[in-house]
Design a protein around this motif. Structure first.
Motif, PDB file in Angstrom:
ATOM      1  N   LEU A 192       0.829  -1.207   0.000  1.00  0.00           N
ATOM      2  CA  LEU A 192       0.000   0.000   0.000  1.00  0.00           C
ATOM      3  C   LEU A 192       0.861   1.253   0.000  1.00  0.00           C
ATOM      4  O   LEU A 192       0.499   2.275  -0.591  1.00  0.00           O
ATOM      5  N   ASN A 193       2.005   1.185   0.664  1.00  0.00           N
ATOM      6  CA  ASN A 193       2.908   2.331   0.695  1.00  0.00           C
ATOM      7  C   ASN A 193       3.502   2.577  -0.686  1.00  0.00           C
ATOM      8  O   ASN A 193       3.583   3.718  -1.160  1.00  0.00           O
ATOM      9  N   PHE A 194       3.905   1.501  -1.363  1.00  0.00           N
ATOM     10  CA  PHE A 194       4.448   1.607  -2.715  1.00  0.00           C
ATOM     11  C   PHE A 194       3.416   2.207  -3.674  1.00  0.00           C
ATOM     12  O   PHE A 194       3.753   3.023  -4.538  1.00  0.00           O
ATOM     13  N   TYR A 195       2.160   1.813  -3.512  1.00  0.00           N
ATOM     14  CA  TYR A 195       1.104   2.326  -4.373  1.00  0.00           C
ATOM     15  C   TYR A 195       0.718   3.768  -4.031  1.00  0.00           C
ATOM     16  O   TYR A 195      -0.014   4.405  -4.792  1.00  0.00           O
ATOM     17  N   GLY A 196       1.181   4.267  -2.896  1.00  0.00           N
ATOM     18  CA  GLY A 196       0.774   5.599  -2.459  1.00  0.00           C
ATOM     19  C   GLY A 196      -0.694   5.638  -2.092  1.00  0.00           C
ATOM     20  O   GLY A 196      -1.372   6.656  -2.283  1.00  0.00           O
TER      21      GLY A 196
END
Length: 232
Positions: A192-196
């Motif tokens: 989720l962090n990578f996807y923003g």
């Protein structure tokens, strides 16, 4: 010394030590499931970087092991029937490794059933839904004027996160004991962090999940395996 010549993939990714398990992967949420499991279970292995480019995943050599052209895939030279075995699909690999090692799948038949239940929850829900959401939030789908697809996957991701957050209300791990279910689920939460997309799905409101992911990422095996094979 094991003979892996029957596997054409070894012509492109040549084992240095064919006596140990061969991992063909890239450090995506699905890819690191295998490397984390191997580290946690202390199974000797050799990792080969398979990029996500068509040159690799659609090469005849890779397709000979996984006709679905997705990472990860493995060859175990010490298969259960005394001969080498090749496998693809991350969930199938997790079950195979857990049964091979006798670790992280539960101590009883009931434990095993619950573990596989939550593993399938990830395979059928968390992975596909968060992955599609990523396409519509971070990648090409984010440019579409019609935001209904994005809304559909964001809302379904929120629902799945709520299911997990509730399940983790009174325990550290999804089945009570650390297992391959956690190894399947947590890397997708971390994505989720990578996807923003953390703010979009209300990540900080899921206190149990926040603590769960912190526990998972702090594990030494996870810290080591999260970039195996190393990105180029």
């Amino acid at each position: 010394m094991a003979d892996l010549s029957a596997f054409p993939i070894t012509q492109k990714w040549t084992p240095k030590d064919p006596s140990v398990l061969q991992l063909f992967s890239f450090p995506t949420p699905n890819g690191v499931k295998a490397s984390i499991a191997l580290e946690e279970m202390e199974i000797p292995y050799e990792a080969h970087l398979v990029t996500l480019s068509d040159t690799d995943v659609k090469s005849p050599e890779f397709l000979s092991l996984n006709p679905n052209n997705k990472i990860p895939a493995i060859i175990d030279p010490n298969g259960p029937d005394g001969t080498p075995v090749g496998l693809f699909e991350s969930g199938a690999i997790l079950i195979y490794l857990a049964e091979k090692s006798g670790k992280l799948i539960g101590e009883t038949a009931s434990d095993k059933a619950r573990t596989i239940q939550w593993l399938m929850f990830q395979m059928g829900g968390v992975g596909p839904m968060l992955g599609q959401m990523g396409f519509f939030v971070k990648f090409a789908g984010s440019e579409w004027e019609d935001k209904r697809p994005q809304e559909r996957y964001v809302n379904e991701s929120k629902r799945l996160l709520s299911v997990l957050d509730k399940e983790l209300g009174d325990k550290d791990w999804v089945t009570g004991q650390y297992s391959i279910a956690d190894i399947a689920i947590a890397p997708w939460l971390n994505a989720l962090n990578f996807y923003g997309a953390r703010e979009m799905v209300g990540w900080d409101d899921h206190k149990n999940l926040v603590a769960y992911l912190d526990r998972f990422m702090a594990r030494p095996a996870v810290d080591k395996a999260k970039n195996i094979p190393p990105r180029p």
